[in-house]
Design a protein around this motif. Structure first.
Motif, PDB file in Angstrom:
ATOM      1  N   PRO A 317      25.176  37.074  26.124  1.00  0.00           N
ATOM      2  CA  PRO A 317      25.788  36.944  27.444  1.00  0.00           C
ATOM      3  C   PRO A 317      26.361  35.555  27.683  1.00  0.00           C
ATOM      4  N   MET A 318      27.491  35.500  28.351  1.00  0.00           N
ATOM      5  CA  MET A 318      28.127  34.239  28.721  1.00  0.00           C
ATOM      6  C   MET A 318      27.929  34.008  30.210  1.00  0.00           C
ATOM      7  N   LEU A 319      27.500  32.794  30.544  1.00  0.00           N
ATOM      8  CA  LEU A 319      27.248  32.467  31.944  1.00  0.00           C
ATOM      9  C   LEU A 319      28.204  31.411  32.476  1.00  0.00           C
ATOM     10  N   SER A 320      28.470  30.363  31.683  1.00  0.00           N
ATOM     11  CA  SER A 320      29.229  29.245  32.246  1.00  0.00           C
ATOM     12  C   SER A 320      30.253  28.668  31.275  1.00  0.00           C
ATOM     13  N   LEU A 321      31.313  28.127  31.856  1.00  0.00           N
ATOM     14  CA  LEU A 321      32.347  27.368  31.150  1.00  0.00           C
ATOM     15  C   LEU A 321      32.543  26.067  31.918  1.00  0.00           C
ATOM     16  N   HIS A 322      33.119  25.065  31.253  1.00  0.00           N
ATOM     17  CA  HIS A 322      33.214  23.751  31.877  1.00  0.00           C
ATOM     18  C   HIS A 322      34.636  23.194  31.759  1.00  0.00           C
ATOM     19  N   GLN A 323      34.932  22.256  32.627  1.00  0.00           N
ATOM     20  CA  GLN A 323      36.203  21.524  32.638  1.00  0.00           C
ATOM     21  C   GLN A 323      37.405  22.451  32.747  1.00  0.00           C
ATOM     22  N   LEU A 324      37.282  23.482  33.568  1.00  0.00           N
ATOM     23  CA  LEU A 324      38.429  24.340  33.829  1.00  0.00           C
ATOM     24  C   LEU A 324      39.325  23.666  34.863  1.00  0.00           C
ATOM     25  N   LYS A 325      40.602  23.649  34.588  1.00  0.00           N
ATOM     26  CA  LYS A 325      41.566  23.136  35.538  1.00  0.00           C
ATOM     27  C   LYS A 325      41.738  24.151  36.652  1.00  0.00           C
ATOM     28  N   PRO A 326      42.186  23.725  37.834  1.00  0.00           N
ATOM     29  CA  PRO A 326      42.321  24.650  38.960  1.00  0.00           C
ATOM     30  C   PRO A 326      43.089  25.926  38.614  1.00  0.00           C
ATOM     31  N   GLU A 327      44.211  25.806  37.914  1.00  0.00           N
ATOM     32  CA  GLU A 327      44.997  26.993  37.569  1.00  0.00           C
ATOM     33  C   GLU A 327      44.226  27.911  36.629  1.00  0.00           C
ATOM     34  N   GLN A 328      43.502  27.330  35.673  1.00  0.00           N
ATOM     35  CA  GLN A 328      42.703  28.136  34.760  1.00  0.00           C
ATOM     36  C   GLN A 328      41.616  28.879  35.503  1.00  0.00           C
ATOM     37  N   MET A 329      40.978  28.206  36.454  1.00  0.00           N
ATOM     38  CA  MET A 329      39.904  28.832  37.221  1.00  0.00           C
ATOM     39  C   MET A 329      40.431  29.986  38.062  1.00  0.00           C
ATOM     40  N   GLU A 330      41.574  29.792  38.670  1.00  0.00           N
ATOM     41  CA  GLU A 330      42.166  30.840  39.505  1.00  0.00           C
ATOM     42  C   GLU A 330      42.566  32.047  38.661  1.00  0.00           C
ATOM     43  N   ASN A 331      43.177  31.812  37.515  1.00  0.00           N
ATOM     44  CA  ASN A 331      43.616  32.926  36.663  1.00  0.00           C
ATOM     45  C   ASN A 331      42.437  33.702  36.089  1.00  0.00           C
ATOM     46  N   LEU A 332      41.408  32.988  35.648  1.00  0.00           N
ATOM     47  CA  LEU A 332      40.238  33.661  35.082  1.00  0.00           C
ATOM     48  C   LEU A 332      39.515  34.466  36.143  1.00  0.00           C
ATOM     49  N   TRP A 333      39.414  33.926  37.351  1.00  0.00           N
ATOM     50  CA  TRP A 333      38.745  34.626  38.450  1.00  0.00           C
ATOM     51  C   TRP A 333      39.464  35.933  38.789  1.00  0.00           C
ATOM     52  N   LYS A 334      40.774  35.878  38.876  1.00  0.00           N
ATOM     53  CA  LYS A 334      41.536  37.083  39.194  1.00  0.00           C
ATOM     54  C   LYS A 334      41.404  38.126  38.088  1.00  0.00           C
ATOM     55  N   TRP A 335      41.410  37.659  36.839  1.00  0.00           N
ATOM     56  CA  TRP A 335      41.241  38.594  35.724  1.00  0.00           C
ATOM     57  C   TRP A 335      39.862  39.222  35.748  1.00  0.00           C
ATOM     58  N   GLU A 336      38.845  38.413  35.944  1.00  0.00           N
ATOM     59  CA  GLU A 336      37.478  38.931  35.929  1.00  0.00           C
ATOM     60  C   GLU A 336      37.247  39.948  37.040  1.00  0.00           C
ATOM     61  N   ARG A 337      37.784  39.672  38.214  1.00  0.00           N
ATOM     62  CA  ARG A 337      37.533  40.552  39.362  1.00  0.00           C
ATOM     63  C   ARG A 337      38.392  41.802  39.359  1.00  0.00           C
ATOM     64  N   THR A 338      39.428  41.835  38.556  1.00  0.00           N
ATOM     65  CA  THR A 338      40.303  43.014  38.561  1.00  0.00           C
ATOM     66  C   THR A 338      40.343  43.738  37.224  1.00  0.00           C
ATOM     67  N   ARG A 339      39.572  43.304  36.237  1.00  0.00           N
ATOM     68  CA  ARG A 339      39.550  44.030  34.963  1.00  0.00           C
ATOM     69  C   ARG A 339      38.906  45.392  35.197  1.00  0.00           C
ATOM     70  N   PRO A 340      39.193  46.364  34.357  1.00  0.00           N
ATOM     71  CA  PRO A 340      38.647  47.716  34.560  1.00  0.00           C
ATOM     72  C   PRO A 340      37.138  47.699  34.760  1.00  0.00           C
ATOM     73  N   TYR A 341      36.675  48.552  35.667  1.00  0.00           N
ATOM     74  CA  TYR A 341      35.239  48.611  35.983  1.00  0.00           C
ATOM     75  C   TYR A 341      34.430  48.759  34.709  1.00  0.00           C
ATOM     76  N   ASN A 342      33.396  47.962  34.577  1.00  0.00           N
ATOM     77  CA  ASN A 342      32.611  47.936  33.349  1.00  0.00           C
ATOM     78  C   ASN A 342      31.172  47.600  33.696  1.00  0.00           C
ATOM     79  N   THR A 343      30.260  48.491  33.392  1.00  0.00           N
ATOM     80  CA  THR A 343      28.850  48.250  33.698  1.00  0.00           C
ATOM     81  C   THR A 343      28.142  47.499  32.583  1.00  0.00           C
TER      82      THR A 343
END
Length: 471
Positions: A317-343
């Motif tokens: 399991p992956m929990l954390s990443l570091h030194q993300l730039k604002p744009e990287q953080m925004e893009n990853l967040w949107k991808w994570e929250r909208t990727r196909p539902y996965n349990t």
């Protein structure tokens, strides 16, 4: 006869035989000392349910998208999250508040200046330190001067010294978290450039007893061989630990008696040590006797480009990443929250669908360095061109990615993203990187569907959970 001859020579010139033997022993001993002394991180299998299901795909097409939809805010009754920020990093803080910490309803934000960011309040945690911190403390003077400038409406000078204020925030923010929410079972401490996968956190904590003392994080070695949880990977403390660290009689009060405050008891340590996260570890060990429970690489401080995915880490399991730039953080967040539902749990291999989605266009990228570092032997045809380099990687069962530049082919047994290379490249010619998509498909990533369409990774059925290593 041979034994007698050897015995005679040994009797006449013993050092001709003893000295080489001692030399060989010393050489072997030295090699053994150079090998890593830490055993591989123990692991275990555990079935955990999803606490943080991503938004359904169809929701991503709506105009007003609520990224906090389905966030299990009820769990925050037991988890107190603290975000440590710096006034000199406003863009990073704003990005974090609009993404990773946007759904945390009970968020505490601590910094070096009292301010409001949108509807959030930042506490000047340094203002709660004793005045004695200002004495004989050149690094802390940056805060005194900064506060004076803000009060008088002047420009803040010497921002380059502001980073030295960070270490003074750790002890008072731990006190603040506990006094603000003594009923919380878990206390989670983040920084403004740390990305957290909340579902992983909830799954991890569901396996642990908060009544027991737990100090969790990614291990870094401090002074005198002592280990501490690196702040850039996030730090988690249990209620059981907090009760030992901060006297229970003060838990229901709004403040902590001066003589029991961490920032008073360990003031000299903070002034001498350059790392606040290290001082926190020393304070925990001194006050409670408990050491770090290391959980690397679940807690990790890698940049996106440096994340290392191996066969062993495939289902970790992956929990954390570091030194993300604002744009990287925004893009990853949107991808994570909208990727196909996965349990299924979010693991190292799960991230590949984000970082390596370009592999649907082909197995190689020009003018790209995937951070492969191990050159293949000089006499191999792999060095002829990029095609030969990739072909030999495919023939090597250990090779998962390759790169070719300056007539040098490099192979690696891991998967990394890396970064773009300047086309000018200092006049050094082409730079090509590739990944063995055949092996990746065999591992479950990038398989083709029944109609030939490319389908990316769906995830591990079960996670390979790390068992804490006490350090």
């Amino acid at each position: 006869m041979m034994l007698q001859t050897l015995a005679g020579r040994l009797a006449r010139r013993p050092w001709r035989f003893v000295f080489p033997g001692l030399l060989l022993f010393f050489f072997a001993y030295t090699l053994s000392r150079r090998r890593p002394q830490h055993a591989p991180q123990p692991v275990h299998k555990a079935k955990t349910k999803s606490f943080f299901p991503p938004l359904e795909t169809r929701a991503a097409n709506t105009i007003e998208l609520d990224y906090c939809q389905n966030f299990p805010t009820k769990l925050l009754d037991e988890i107190q999250v603290v975000l440590k920020v710096a006034s000199s990093e406003s863009s990073e803080t704003k990005a974090h508040l609009s993404t990773v910490s946007s759904c945390i309803t009970n968020l505490l934000i601590v910094g070096d200046r009292e301010e409001r960011i949108g509807d959030r309040h930042v506490i000047d945690i340094l203002a709660e330190l004793p005045r004695s911190y200002e004495k004989n403390n050149l690094d802390f003077q940056a805060y005194v001067e900064q506060k004076k400038a803000h009060t008088e409406g002047e420009a803040v000078r010497e921002q380059q010294r502001a980073f030295k204020l960070d270490r003074f925030k750790y002890l008072p923010m731990v006190e603040k978290a506990y006094t603000a929410n003594p009923a919380a079972k878990w206390f989670v401490f983040l920084e403004s450039d740390v990305y957290f996968f909340w579902d992983t956190l909830f799954r991890l904590l569901s396996q642990l007893d908060a009544a027991q003392p737990h100090y969790l994080g990614a291990p870094h070695k401090g002074s005198e061989g002592r280990w501490f949880a690196y702040g850039g990977a996030g730090i988690v403390l249990s209620q059981g630990l907090m009760k030992q660290l901060i006297p229970a009689k003060t838990a229901a009060s709004t403040g902590i008696p001066r003589d029991t405050r961490l920032s008073v008891r360990y003031e000299d340590w903070v002034k001498e040590e350059q790392r606040g996260d290290a001082v926190l570890a020393y304070a925990i060990q001194n006050a409670t006797g408990h050491k770090l429970e290391a959980l690397y690489p679940t807690f990790a401080s890698d940049k996106l480009k440096d994340v290392v995915t191996t066969r062993d880490r495939w289902c970790v399991p992956m929990l954390s990443l570091h030194q993300l730039k604002p744009e990287q953080m925004e893009n990853l967040w949107k991808w994570e929250r909208t990727r196909p539902y996965n349990t299924k749990p979010f693991t190292y291999s799960s991230l590949l669908s984000y970082t390596h989605s370009f592999l649907s266009q082909g197995p190689a990228r020009e003018w790209w360095d995937n951070l492969s570092t191990a050159p293949v032997p000089n006499d191999r045809p792999a060095h002829h061109n990029a095609g030969s380099c990739g072909s030999e990687c495919a023939a090597d069962s250990n090779c998962l990615q390759w790169s070719y530049s300056q007539t040098v082919c490099r192979h690696e047994d891991y998967i990394k993203l890396g970064d773009a290379v300047d086309r000018e490249n200092g006049g050094q010619g082409e730079f090509v990187s590739g990944w063995d998509t055949g092996k990746l498909r065999g591992m479950g990533f990038g398989v083709e569907g029944q109609n030939g369409q490319r389908e990316f990774y769906e995830g591990c059925l079960e996670a390979t959970w790390l068992s804490p290593q006490v350090r």
